[in-house]
Design a protein around this motif. Structure first.
Motif, PDB file in Angstrom:
ATOM      1  N   ILE A  90       0.834  -1.202   0.000  1.00 19.09           N
ATOM      2  CA  ILE A  90       0.000   0.000   0.000  1.00 19.09           C
ATOM      3  C   ILE A  90       0.869   1.253   0.000  1.00 19.09           C
ATOM      4  O   ILE A  90       0.640   2.184  -0.788  1.00 19.09           O
ATOM      5  CB  ILE A  90      -0.946  -0.013   1.211  1.00 19.09           C
ATOM      6  CG1 ILE A  90      -1.942  -1.174   1.082  1.00 19.09           C
ATOM      7  CG2 ILE A  90      -1.686   1.313   1.348  1.00 19.09           C
ATOM      8  CD1 ILE A  90      -2.788  -1.406   2.319  1.00 19.09           C
ATOM      9  N   THR A  91       1.873   1.312   0.859  1.00 21.45           N
ATOM     10  CA  THR A  91       2.699   2.522   0.921  1.00 21.45           C
ATOM     11  C   THR A  91       3.458   2.748  -0.384  1.00 21.45           C
ATOM     12  O   THR A  91       3.630   3.895  -0.814  1.00 21.45           O
ATOM     13  CB  THR A  91       3.687   2.464   2.101  1.00 21.45           C
ATOM     14  OG1 THR A  91       4.578   1.359   1.934  1.00 21.45           O
ATOM     15  CG2 THR A  91       2.958   2.328   3.424  1.00 21.45           C
ATOM     16  N   ASP A  92       3.895   1.686  -1.020  1.00 25.10           N
ATOM     17  CA  ASP A  92       4.589   1.837  -2.301  1.00 25.10           C
ATOM     18  C   ASP A  92       3.674   2.514  -3.328  1.00 25.10           C
ATOM     19  O   ASP A  92       4.104   3.427  -4.051  1.00 25.10           O
ATOM     20  CB  ASP A  92       5.031   0.476  -2.836  1.00 25.10           C
ATOM     21  CG  ASP A  92       6.242  -0.085  -2.105  1.00 25.10           C
ATOM     22  OD1 ASP A  92       6.890   0.673  -1.358  1.00 25.10           O
ATOM     23  OD2 ASP A  92       6.538  -1.282  -2.290  1.00 25.10           O
ATOM     24  N   PHE A  93       2.432   2.072  -3.392  1.00 27.00           N
ATOM     25  CA  PHE A  93       1.514   2.648  -4.381  1.00 27.00           C
ATOM     26  C   PHE A  93       1.188   4.099  -4.042  1.00 27.00           C
ATOM     27  O   PHE A  93       1.138   4.962  -4.938  1.00 27.00           O
ATOM     28  CB  PHE A  93       0.228   1.825  -4.463  1.00 27.00           C
ATOM     29  CG  PHE A  93      -0.698   2.306  -5.545  1.00 27.00           C
ATOM     30  CD1 PHE A  93      -0.540   1.879  -6.857  1.00 27.00           C
ATOM     31  CD2 PHE A  93      -1.712   3.211  -5.263  1.00 27.00           C
ATOM     32  CE1 PHE A  93      -1.381   2.342  -7.855  1.00 27.00           C
ATOM     33  CE2 PHE A  93      -2.557   3.675  -6.257  1.00 27.00           C
ATOM     34  CZ  PHE A  93      -2.393   3.235  -7.567  1.00 27.00           C
ATOM     35  N   LEU A  94       0.967   4.396  -2.765  1.00 28.09           N
ATOM     36  CA  LEU A  94       0.656   5.770  -2.384  1.00 28.09           C
ATOM     37  C   LEU A  94       1.787   6.715  -2.788  1.00 28.09           C
ATOM     38  O   LEU A  94       1.545   7.804  -3.334  1.00 28.09           O
ATOM     39  CB  LEU A  94       0.405   5.858  -0.878  1.00 28.09           C
ATOM     40  CG  LEU A  94      -1.049   5.735  -0.413  1.00 28.09           C
ATOM     41  CD1 LEU A  94      -1.729   4.481  -0.924  1.00 28.09           C
ATOM     42  CD2 LEU A  94      -1.153   5.828   1.105  1.00 28.09           C
ATOM     43  N   LYS A  95       3.020   6.301  -2.563  1.00 24.19           N
ATOM     44  CA  LYS A  95       4.150   7.148  -2.932  1.00 24.19           C
ATOM     45  C   LYS A  95       4.235   7.338  -4.442  1.00 24.19           C
ATOM     46  O   LYS A  95       4.593   8.424  -4.927  1.00 24.19           O
ATOM     47  CB  LYS A  95       5.446   6.543  -2.400  1.00 24.19           C
ATOM     48  CG  LYS A  95       5.566   6.578  -0.888  1.00 24.19           C
ATOM     49  CD  LYS A  95       6.800   5.818  -0.415  1.00 24.19           C
ATOM     50  CE  LYS A  95       6.906   5.754   1.085  1.00 24.19           C
ATOM     51  NZ  LYS A  95       8.062   4.950   1.543  1.00 24.19           N
ATOM     52  N   GLN A  97       1.844   7.697  -6.380  1.00 26.06           N
ATOM     53  CA  GLN A  97       0.846   8.703  -6.748  1.00 26.06           C
ATOM     54  C   GLN A  97       1.159  10.089  -6.185  1.00 26.06           C
ATOM     55  O   GLN A  97       0.389  11.032  -6.385  1.00 26.06           O
ATOM     56  CB  GLN A  97      -0.541   8.259  -6.258  1.00 26.06           C
ATOM     57  CG  GLN A  97      -0.965   6.875  -6.710  1.00 26.06           C
ATOM     58  CD  GLN A  97      -0.805   6.684  -8.209  1.00 26.06           C
ATOM     59  OE1 GLN A  97      -1.295   7.491  -9.003  1.00 26.06           O
ATOM     60  NE2 GLN A  97      -0.123   5.612  -8.593  1.00 26.06           N
ATOM     61  N   GLY A  98       2.269  10.205  -5.459  1.00 26.06           N
ATOM     62  CA  GLY A  98       2.627  11.491  -4.869  1.00 26.06           C
ATOM     63  C   GLY A  98       1.990  11.750  -3.525  1.00 26.06           C
ATOM     64  O   GLY A  98       2.047  12.873  -3.004  1.00 26.06           O
ATOM     65  N   THR A  99       1.372  10.730  -2.922  1.00 21.59           N
ATOM     66  CA  THR A  99       0.717  10.854  -1.625  1.00 21.59           C
ATOM     67  C   THR A  99       1.654  10.380  -0.523  1.00 21.59           C
ATOM     68  O   THR A  99       2.348   9.370  -0.672  1.00 21.59           O
ATOM     69  CB  THR A  99      -0.577  10.012  -1.601  1.00 21.59           C
ATOM     70  OG1 THR A  99      -1.485  10.536  -2.571  1.00 21.59           O
ATOM     71  CG2 THR A  99      -1.225  10.028  -0.225  1.00 21.59           C
ATOM     72  N   VAL A 100       1.671  11.090   0.592  1.00 22.92           N
ATOM     73  CA  VAL A 100       2.474  10.689   1.741  1.00 22.92           C
ATOM     74  C   VAL A 100       1.700   9.657   2.552  1.00 22.92           C
ATOM     75  O   VAL A 100       0.561   9.901   2.953  1.00 22.92           O
ATOM     76  CB  VAL A 100       2.825  11.905   2.618  1.00 22.92           C
ATOM     77  CG1 VAL A 100       3.495  11.470   3.916  1.00 22.92           C
ATOM     78  CG2 VAL A 100       3.714  12.876   1.853  1.00 22.92           C
ATOM     79  N   PRO A 101       2.301   8.489   2.835  1.00 20.76           N
ATOM     80  CA  PRO A 101       1.624   7.489   3.643  1.00 20.76           C
ATOM     81  C   PRO A 101       1.925   7.658   5.132  1.00 20.76           C
ATOM     82  O   PRO A 101       3.087   7.771   5.543  1.00 20.76           O
ATOM     83  CB  PRO A 101       2.205   6.162   3.128  1.00 20.76           C
ATOM     84  CG  PRO A 101       3.580   6.516   2.671  1.00 20.76           C
ATOM     85  CD  PRO A 101       3.559   7.963   2.244  1.00 20.76           C
ATOM     86  N   GLY A 102       0.870   7.718   5.932  1.00 22.91           N
ATOM     87  CA  GLY A 102       1.006   7.776   7.383  1.00 22.91           C
ATOM     88  C   GLY A 102       0.209   6.656   8.017  1.00 22.91           C
ATOM     89  O   GLY A 102      -0.653   6.041   7.379  1.00 22.91           O
ATOM     90  N   ALA A 173       7.644  -0.696   6.949  1.00 22.52           N
ATOM     91  CA  ALA A 173       6.541  -0.834   5.999  1.00 22.52           C
ATOM     92  C   ALA A 173       6.460   0.334   5.021  1.00 22.52           C
ATOM     93  O   ALA A 173       5.626   0.316   4.104  1.00 22.52           O
ATOM     94  CB  ALA A 173       5.214  -0.964   6.751  1.00 22.52           C
ATOM     95  N   GLY A 174       7.292   1.351   5.204  1.00 29.92           N
ATOM     96  CA  GLY A 174       7.345   2.458   4.254  1.00 29.92           C
ATOM     97  C   GLY A 174       6.557   3.692   4.639  1.00 29.92           C
ATOM     98  O   GLY A 174       6.429   4.623   3.833  1.00 29.92           O
ATOM     99  N   PHE A 175       6.059   3.761   5.860  1.00 29.57           N
ATOM    100  CA  PHE A 175       5.310   4.950   6.278  1.00 29.57           C
ATOM    101  C   PHE A 175       6.257   6.104   6.578  1.00 29.57           C
ATOM    102  O   PHE A 175       7.387   5.899   7.047  1.00 29.57           O
ATOM    103  CB  PHE A 175       4.448   4.625   7.505  1.00 29.57           C
ATOM    104  CG  PHE A 175       3.286   3.722   7.181  1.00 29.57           C
ATOM    105  CD1 PHE A 175       2.153   4.217   6.583  1.00 29.57           C
ATOM    106  CD2 PHE A 175       3.354   2.364   7.461  1.00 29.57           C
ATOM    107  CE1 PHE A 175       1.089   3.383   6.269  1.00 29.57           C
ATOM    108  CE2 PHE A 175       2.299   1.517   7.158  1.00 29.57           C
ATOM    109  CZ  PHE A 175       1.155   2.023   6.549  1.00 29.57           C
ATOM    110  N   GLU A 176       5.782   7.314   6.314  1.00 32.60           N
ATOM    111  CA  GLU A 176       6.590   8.516   6.510  1.00 32.60           C
ATOM    112  C   GLU A 176       6.042   9.429   7.606  1.00 32.60           C
ATOM    113  O   GLU A 176       6.679  10.413   7.976  1.00 32.60           O
ATOM    114  CB  GLU A 176       6.700   9.279   5.194  1.00 32.60           C
ATOM    115  CG  GLU A 176       7.433   8.484   4.125  1.00 32.60           C
ATOM    116  CD  GLU A 176       7.505   9.203   2.796  1.00 32.60           C
ATOM    117  OE1 GLU A 176       8.620   9.362   2.278  1.00 32.60           O
ATOM    118  OE2 GLU A 176       6.451   9.604   2.268  1.00 32.60           O
ATOM    119  N   VAL A 177       4.852   9.129   8.090  1.00 31.40           N
ATOM    120  CA  VAL A 177       4.268   9.822   9.240  1.00 31.40           C
ATOM    121  C   VAL A 177       3.753   8.753  10.197  1.00 31.40           C
ATOM    122  O   VAL A 177       3.095   7.798   9.772  1.00 31.40           O
ATOM    123  CB  VAL A 177       3.101  10.747   8.833  1.00 31.40           C
ATOM    124  CG1 VAL A 177       2.375  11.286  10.071  1.00 31.40           C
ATOM    125  CG2 VAL A 177       3.596  11.902   7.978  1.00 31.40           C
ATOM    126  N   ALA A 178       4.065   8.911  11.475  1.00 31.06           N
ATOM    127  CA  ALA A 178       3.482   8.053  12.507  1.00 31.06           C
ATOM    128  C   ALA A 178       2.609   8.922  13.395  1.00 31.06           C
ATOM    129  O   ALA A 178       3.009  10.019  13.794  1.00 31.06           O
ATOM    130  CB  ALA A 178       4.573   7.379  13.339  1.00 31.06           C
TER     131      ALA A 178
END
Length: 359
Positions: A90-95, A97-102, A173-178
């Motif tokens: 999921i995080t790979d796909f969000l990135k 698309q230019g979306t930050v995954p949290g 898992a690739g998240f950039e915001v916790a």
């Protein structure tokens, strides 16, 4: 130019716009076996659609730091590598698309072990594959709910360690915001409020004692979460109780402490710690809570709660009531809300090439 569609930088992370997705449980994780708590195709489709729709930051739903920390058997978890792998897709796909995954790291406390909402949401007994909830005090959430087990000091420290392990897994898992979940009557919020915290030790009684657990979790997570990445905290600004509850004044006081302890943004919601309270809802009804925190502490805030119209969201951010807006139900109704709002306000969001014909 629209303020809502200006980038926003926290630490070394730049979020492309101020339209963010609030964490909303889907209760659709693997429910049993070795994959328990892992994300499914539903989660991928759900979050991918909002990313393709231009949302700047997506906060993945309350994700349990332990099996006992789940709200329901259908909750996501992040205590093992199988769950990490399911979320990385999921995080790979969000990135892309230019979306930050949290991700929101959570423990349900006394509100754990309940059935899926569309099956009634009633407590699930251990005899029926549920589990025993824990809490700061042996006070049930509501009539018909089990009396939770009061956590010992050693167990409190163990839960803090679970948040730390979850933060490390979130990074893997690739998240950039916790985001640490301290709202809606779940475990950390239960410690904050005198309505649910009746302890007589170092974790109960005074304001300083009741916020101790939350600050310890923040400190422990901040120590392992990279300095370059932001840490959020979600809070219920008020229990909406006339007496013996968490208040707006408490939230402002706590927000100043959270800022000192390395929290970069406060996600300001309300309620959830007491059943059947009367909440005067209406468009943007929680925005004043966020605005007060921002004005009195200087801590960045995100506003949430019945924000549905582009002009409404623009006003909140442009007038300095919040640094960003978090949309919940409106993004369930319309995954491409951000794209439509950008058109209405003269802003821009990336459009996947597959969707260019729709522009």
């Amino acid at each position: 130019m629209s303020t809502l569609f200006q980038p926003y930088t926290l630490r070394s992370l730049t979020i492309p716009n101020r339209v963010w997705m609030a964490p909303m449980c889907q209760y659709s994780a693997e429910m049993a076996g070795p994959n328990m708590g892992a994300a499914t195709d539903w989660h991928f489709a759900h979050y991918a659609a909002r990313a393709a729709g231009g949302t700047g930051l997506i906060l993945v739903e309350a994700t349990a730091v332990s099996p006992e920390g789940r709200i329901s058997p259908g909750d996501l978890g992040i205590w093992n590598t199988t769950q990490v792998e399911s979320l990385r897709r999921i995080t790979d796909f969000l990135k892309e698309q230019g979306t930050v995954p949290g991700i929101q790291l959570a423990h349900a406390g006394r509100k754990a072990s309940t059935d899926l909402p569309w099956r009634g949401g009633d407590p699930v007994d251990p005899e029926a594959h549920g589990w025993q909830p824990v809490a700061p005090s042996p006070v049930p959430f509501d009539e018909g709910h089990p009396v939770p087990t009061e956590l010992t000091v050693e167990q409190i420290h163990a839960v803090t360690a679970q948040f730390v392990a979850a933060a490390r897994n979130a990074l893997a898992a690739g998240f950039e915001v916790a985001e640490i979940h301290g709202a809606h009557g779940y475990l950390i919020g239960e410690f904050l409020s005198p309505h649910s915290n009746q302890r007589q030790d170092a974790y109960g009684g005074s304001f300083e004692n009741r916020v101790r657990f939350g600050l310890e979790v923040v400190d422990a997570v901040r120590a392992v979460w990279p300095d370059r990445l932001p840490l959020f905290f979600r809070i219920s600004a008020t229990d909406w109780l006339e007496e013996a509850g968490w208040t707006q004044d408490d939230t402002v006081r706590f927000a100043a402490l959270l800022k000192e302890h390395g929290v970069d943004l406060l996600d300001v919601s309300s309620g959830g710690n007491a059943p059947r309270v009367r909440i005067p809802t209406g468009p943007g009804y929680q925005v004043p809570f966020a605005a007060r925190v921002r004005a009195e502490t200087g801590l960045a805030v995100a506003a949430v709660g019945m924000i549905t119209e582009p002009a409404q969201a623009e006003k909140i951010v442009a007038h300095g009531e919040a640094d960003a807006v978090l949309l919940g139900r409106e993004l369930l109704r319309n995954p491409s809300w951000a794209r439509g709002a950008a058109r209405a306000l003269g802003g821009e969001v990336p459009v996947p090439p597959q969707y260019l014909r729709s522009v």
